[in-house]
Design an enzyme around this catalytic site. Structure first.
Site, mmCIF file in Angstrom:
data_model
loop_
_atom_site.group_PDB
_atom_site.id
_atom_site.type_symbol
_atom_site.label_atom_id
_atom_site.label_comp_id
_atom_site.label_asym_id
_atom_site.label_seq_id
_atom_site.Cartn_x
_atom_site.Cartn_y
_atom_site.Cartn_z
ATOM 1 N N ASN A 109 0.830 -1.204 0.000
ATOM 2 C CA ASN A 109 0.000 0.000 0.000
ATOM 3 C C ASN A 109 0.870 1.263 0.000
ATOM 4 O OD1 ASN A 109 -2.283 -1.674 0.265
ATOM 5 N ND2 ASN A 109 -2.110 -1.697 2.490
ATOM 6 N N HIS A 135 6.600 -1.098 3.152
ATOM 7 C CA HIS A 135 6.542 -2.519 3.511
ATOM 8 C C HIS A 135 5.667 -3.255 2.506
ATOM 9 C CE1 HIS A 135 3.289 -0.444 5.576
ATOM 10 N NE2 HIS A 135 2.570 -1.538 5.398
ATOM 11 N N HIS A 155 3.303 -6.700 2.197
ATOM 12 C CA HIS A 155 2.620 -7.770 2.934
ATOM 13 C C HIS A 155 2.782 -9.093 2.185
ATOM 14 C CE1 HIS A 155 0.050 -5.132 5.567
ATOM 15 N NE2 HIS A 155 0.322 -4.274 4.613
HETATM 16 P P1 AMP Z 1 -0.426 -0.999 6.025
HETATM 17 O O1 AMP Z 1 -1.893 -0.822 6.313
HETATM 18 O O2 AMP Z 1 -0.153 -1.526 4.669
HETATM 19 O O3 AMP Z 1 0.348 0.268 6.340
HETATM 20 O O4 AMP Z 1 0.036 -2.133 7.022
HETATM 21 C C1 AMP Z 1 0.607 -1.901 8.263
HETATM 22 C C2 AMP Z 1 0.704 -3.245 8.936
HETATM 23 O O5 AMP Z 1 1.615 -3.138 10.010
HETATM 24 C C3 AMP Z 1 -0.618 -3.741 9.530
HETATM 25 O O6 AMP Z 1 -0.975 -4.985 8.938
HETATM 26 C C4 AMP Z 1 -0.317 -3.861 11.008
HETATM 27 O O7 AMP Z 1 -0.939 -4.982 11.589
HETATM 28 C C5 AMP Z 1 1.191 -3.991 11.019
HETATM 29 N N1 AMP Z 1 1.832 -3.558 12.246
HETATM 30 C C6 AMP Z 1 1.624 -2.408 12.928
HETATM 31 N N2 AMP Z 1 2.414 -2.359 14.025
HETATM 32 C C7 AMP Z 1 3.151 -3.500 14.024
HETATM 33 C C8 AMP Z 1 4.146 -4.044 14.874
HETATM 34 N N3 AMP Z 1 4.549 -3.402 15.983
HETATM 35 N N4 AMP Z 1 4.683 -5.251 14.567
HETATM 36 C C9 AMP Z 1 4.278 -5.918 13.452
HETATM 37 N N5 AMP Z 1 3.339 -5.447 12.607
HETATM 38 C C10 AMP Z 1 2.777 -4.259 12.877
#
Ligand code: AMP
Ligand code: ZN
Length: 137
Positions: free
Chosen positions: A88, A101, A103
């Site tokens: 995203n 990042h 997924h």
């Molecule tokens: P996005 O919506 O593409 O920005 O995804 C962010 C992702 O980061 C989400 O799926 C969250 O669950 C994940 N996330 C947020 N904080 C953490 C964390 N401390 N450790 C691992 N994943 C995280």
């Protein structure tokens, strides 16, 4: 290169714990804390770039081979039948953590899956042609 207010930079610094499954010179892969499916992981660069458009091309080019390597490992380790790669960029695209990042979402044939889908928008042929004229490179 880290950002003070970035949770992923804090994870990379070791200030916040994570379940790191892979690491190399430039990237880590870790389990998503709020997984869509069993084994949902994130691949992120150690340096802070808000999104794909901020990343140097040579670094961006390394992301897909890592997704392939970690994804193949998830298939082997968890027996998932498929895998979604989701990335995203920007709030309107659903990005909540503004550190690039990717997924990796393992998919299973057992029905215990969540949707990774979107709806469809109808455009007329004329509208499609206008869009095509704007985006062709
Ligand atoms: P996005 O919506 O593409 O920005 O995804 C962010 C992702 O980061 C989400 O799926 C969250 O669950 C994940 N996330 C947020 N904080 C953490 C964390 N401390 N450790 C691992 N994943 C995280
Ligand atoms: Zn960051």
């Amino acid at each position: 290169m880290r950002a003070d207010d970035c949770i992923f930079c804090k994870i990379i610094n070791g200030d916040i714990p994570s379940r790191k499954v892979y690491e190399d010179e430039d990237f880590i892969a870790m389990m998503d804390v709020s997984p869509a499916t069993k084994g949902h992981c994130l691949i992120l660069p150690k340096d802070h770039y808000a999104n794909l458009f901020e990343m140097p091309e040579e670094l961006a080019a390394k992301a897909l081979p890592i997704a392939k390597k970690v994804g193949a490992h998830l298939k082997e380790a968890l027996g998932c039948e498929g895998l979604n790669l989701v990335q995203n960029n920007g709030e309107v695209a659903g990005q909540t953590v503004h550190h690039f990042h990717m997924h990796l979402i393992p998919r299973y044939a057992d029905g215990v899956i969540t949707d990774v889908t979107w709806g469809h928008t109808n455009f007329s042929d004329e509208e499609m042609d206008q869009i095509f004229t704007k985006i062709r490179m």
